[in-house]
Design an enzyme around this catalytic site. Structure first.
Site, PDB file in Angstrom:
ATOM      1  N   CYS A  69      -2.821  29.989   6.939  1.00  0.00           N
ATOM      2  CA  CYS A  69      -3.351  31.272   6.476  1.00  0.00           C
ATOM      3  C   CYS A  69      -3.156  32.333   7.548  1.00  0.00           C
ATOM      4  O   CYS A  69      -3.410  32.088   8.733  1.00  0.00           O
ATOM      5  CB  CYS A  69      -4.839  31.127   6.135  1.00  0.00           C
ATOM      6  SG  CYS A  69      -5.633  32.668   5.618  1.00  0.00           S
ATOM      7  N   CYS A 124     -10.407  34.904  11.149  1.00  0.00           N
ATOM      8  CA  CYS A 124     -11.458  34.501  10.219  1.00  0.00           C
ATOM      9  C   CYS A 124     -12.179  33.263  10.741  1.00  0.00           C
ATOM     10  O   CYS A 124     -11.557  32.331  11.247  1.00  0.00           O
ATOM     11  CB  CYS A 124     -10.820  34.216   8.860  1.00  0.00           C
ATOM     12  SG  CYS A 124     -11.921  33.531   7.631  1.00  0.00           S
ATOM     13  N   CYS A 133     -12.322  28.884   8.752  1.00  0.00           N
ATOM     14  CA  CYS A 133     -11.624  27.638   9.105  1.00  0.00           C
ATOM     15  C   CYS A 133     -11.596  27.479  10.621  1.00  0.00           C
ATOM     16  O   CYS A 133     -11.432  28.461  11.348  1.00  0.00           O
ATOM     17  CB  CYS A 133     -10.186  27.646   8.583  1.00  0.00           C
ATOM     18  SG  CYS A 133     -10.029  27.564   6.791  1.00  0.00           S
ATOM     19  N   CYS A 169      -6.712  33.261   0.614  1.00  0.00           N
ATOM     20  CA  CYS A 169      -7.466  32.157   1.199  1.00  0.00           C
ATOM     21  C   CYS A 169      -6.817  30.855   0.753  1.00  0.00           C
ATOM     22  O   CYS A 169      -6.590  30.652  -0.442  1.00  0.00           O
ATOM     23  CB  CYS A 169      -8.931  32.202   0.764  1.00  0.00           C
ATOM     24  SG  CYS A 169      -9.954  30.896   1.514  1.00  0.00           S
ATOM     25  N   GLN A 219     -21.313  19.593  -5.097  1.00  0.00           N
ATOM     26  CA  GLN A 219     -20.238  19.230  -4.196  1.00  0.00           C
ATOM     27  C   GLN A 219     -19.177  20.325  -4.172  1.00  0.00           C
ATOM     28  O   GLN A 219     -18.947  21.018  -5.156  1.00  0.00           O
ATOM     29  CB  GLN A 219     -19.619  17.895  -4.607  1.00  0.00           C
ATOM     30  CG  GLN A 219     -20.558  16.715  -4.472  1.00  0.00           C
ATOM     31  CD  GLN A 219     -20.996  16.470  -3.034  1.00  0.00           C
ATOM     32  OE1 GLN A 219     -20.277  16.776  -2.090  1.00  0.00           O
ATOM     33  NE2 GLN A 219     -22.182  15.908  -2.878  1.00  0.00           N
ATOM     34  N   ASP A 263     -28.659  10.782  -1.070  1.00  0.00           N
ATOM     35  CA  ASP A 263     -27.719  11.859  -0.753  1.00  0.00           C
ATOM     36  C   ASP A 263     -28.485  13.031  -0.149  1.00  0.00           C
ATOM     37  O   ASP A 263     -28.623  14.095  -0.761  1.00  0.00           O
ATOM     38  CB  ASP A 263     -26.968  12.290  -2.019  1.00  0.00           C
ATOM     39  CG  ASP A 263     -25.903  13.353  -1.742  1.00  0.00           C
ATOM     40  OD1 ASP A 263     -25.566  13.562  -0.564  1.00  0.00           O
ATOM     41  OD2 ASP A 263     -25.429  13.974  -2.717  1.00  0.00           O
ATOM     42  N   CYS A 320     -23.364  14.107   4.584  1.00  0.00           N
ATOM     43  CA  CYS A 320     -22.497  15.189   5.056  1.00  0.00           C
ATOM     44  C   CYS A 320     -22.604  15.369   6.562  1.00  0.00           C
ATOM     45  O   CYS A 320     -22.120  16.362   7.103  1.00  0.00           O
ATOM     46  CB  CYS A 320     -22.840  16.491   4.332  1.00  0.00           C
ATOM     47  SG  CYS A 320     -24.541  17.060   4.583  1.00  0.00           S
TER      48      CYS A 320
END
Length: 426
Positions: free
Chosen positions: A74, A84, A87, A161, A264, A357, A383
């Site tokens: 990107c 940005c 990421c 993006c 998700q 979860d 996560c």
């Protein structure tokens, strides 16, 4: 009376300095590390000239490229304060990022477990993220829209993006162009939450007071929602306009989405996780689904399953309850804070499987009670590798980790989803 002249005050030295550093490893956040100094956007083996401030460093010049370095996908990707902040790992590429995450998960789990099964992996495709929080900020007469710069409150004004689903990006860019017509005149900045449902995009200007909207702005919002086929357009969580209500098909259920509900990040990652959970619980008919949300996993289980679905989010459990009743499913929903009031071992004793979860904080209290419950199979969806490792350690006295899968649905970021299956030892 003359004042006595003292010694001149010492000039305060700047805490910043410019030095050369050689990066020797990647940290948990994906930053390069030179000793204990974090150097963003660098890779092991690279030598960089940095502006150092305490334990933080900003690269000024890179003298060599690691073999693992690739060209970013990107054009908005760049150094902190410049590119940005959405990421962190585009310079490592998709394949390199996945390898980094496998190593990160392995290191975390080895802190509490001696033996690990082989780690299976799944990586979501580019342009598949179906939810995002973007920032809108006015500069003069123009609006900027995008992710914040890393270590800054400034917004990088994006026009592309590589991560977001195109169906999210299109209305987002249109909102930027029309923000002055859609938002109150005194609004200078807001967050825009976007979710791609099965019936269209759900958009919410979360930091705007709905009562401050004029009639003209309400009409403009309604026209925008119609023009772009939005499922729902909300201001401050209050629905203003939209077509079909935002819903999501989960297994055998069609669940209405409350504003701001968790789901998700990608449809592809969600399906892989559901398949993994269903396979692990094959033949198990009495299931406790803890931290269930809107029923991502409960809905995917066989229709003859008897499920207790528990979560602290009342809007999510209510949505799951409505969907289960409409489908004739045996899913009992309970709104309960499992951090302050986890299910006891006695309450769990009647189940032959547990799904957990939790959010990033993990489920330490609940894991300790599950470990003493005698439930044959536990599936931990996580996560956060660090809290997963802690919770796995709590389970390990009575359970063996029998399978492990890493789901990479946050491309070019350090975020990891894991499905870990634990079976009770004889």
């Amino acid at each position: 009376m003359a004042r006595k002249r003292g010694r001149p005050a010492a000039r305060k030295k700047s805490s910043r300095e410019r030095i050369n550093l050689t990066v020797n490893r990647l940290g948990a956040s994906g930053d390069g590390l030179a000793g204990d100094i974090a150097v963003p956007m660098t890779l092991p083996g690279e030598t960089v000239l940095v502006d150092l401030h305490g334990k933080e460093a900003i690269p000024a010049e890179r003298f060599n490229d690691a073999a693992a370095r690739v060209a970013p996908a990107c054009k908005h990707f760049g150094l902190p304060g410049d590119g940005c902040g959405g990421c962190h790992l585009q310079h490592l590429g998709a394949e390199g990022s996945l390898g980094f995450k496998v190593e990160r998960l392995t290191r975390a789990l080895h802190r509490t477990l001696d033996d690990l099964p082989p780690i299976e992996t799944f990586q979501a495709p580019p342009s598949s993220r179906r939810r995002a929080k973007l920032h809108l900020k006015r500069r003069g007469l123009q609006w900027q829209l995008g992710f914040r710069r890393r270590r800054s409150h400034d917004v990088v004004n994006i026009d592309m993006c590589t991560v977001l689903h195109p169906d999210l990006l299109r209305p987002a860019l249109a909102i930027r162009a029309m923000a002055s017509q859609l938002l109150p005149e005194d609004c200078r900045e807001t967050d825009l939450f976007l979710t791609l449902s099965d019936t269209g995009v759900d958009a919410d200007f979360v930091n705007v007071d709905e009562e401050r909207l004029t009639l003209i702005q309400r009409e403009a919002l309604a026209a925008f929602a119609q023009d772009f086929g939005l499922a729902r357009l909300s201001v401050g969580g209050m629905p203003i306009a939209g077509g079909a209500a935002p819903v999501l098909r989960l297994g055998t259920l069609t669940v209405g989405l409350p504003p701001g509900v968790f789901l998700q990040a990608t449809r592809e990652g969600e399906r892989v996780m559901q398949d993994r959970v269903v396979a692990a619980l094959r033949g198990r008919t009495h299931v406790a689904d803890l931290f269930c949300g809107i029923g991502t996993f409960a809905a995917a289980l066989p229709e003859d399953s008897q499920i207790a679905a528990v979560d602290c989010a009342g809007a999510a459990t209510a949505a799951l309850d409505r969907a289960a009743r409409q489908a004739g499913r045996t899913i009992t929903t309970v709104t309960r804070d499992l951090f302050d009031d986890p299910l006891s071992s006695d309450e769990l004793s009647g189940y032959d499987a547990v799904i957990m979860d939790p959010p990033r904080a993990g489920a330490a209290a609940q894991s300790a009670l599950v470990a003493r419950s005698g439930v044959p199979v536990v599936v931990a969806v996580s996560c956060n590798p660090d809290t997963l490792a802690r919770d796995a350690g709590l389970l390990s006295e009575h359970y063996a980790l029998s399978s492990l899968m890493l789901i990479d649905q946050f491309l070019y970021s350090p975020h990891i989803e894991t499905v870990a299956v634990f079976t009770r030892r004889p």
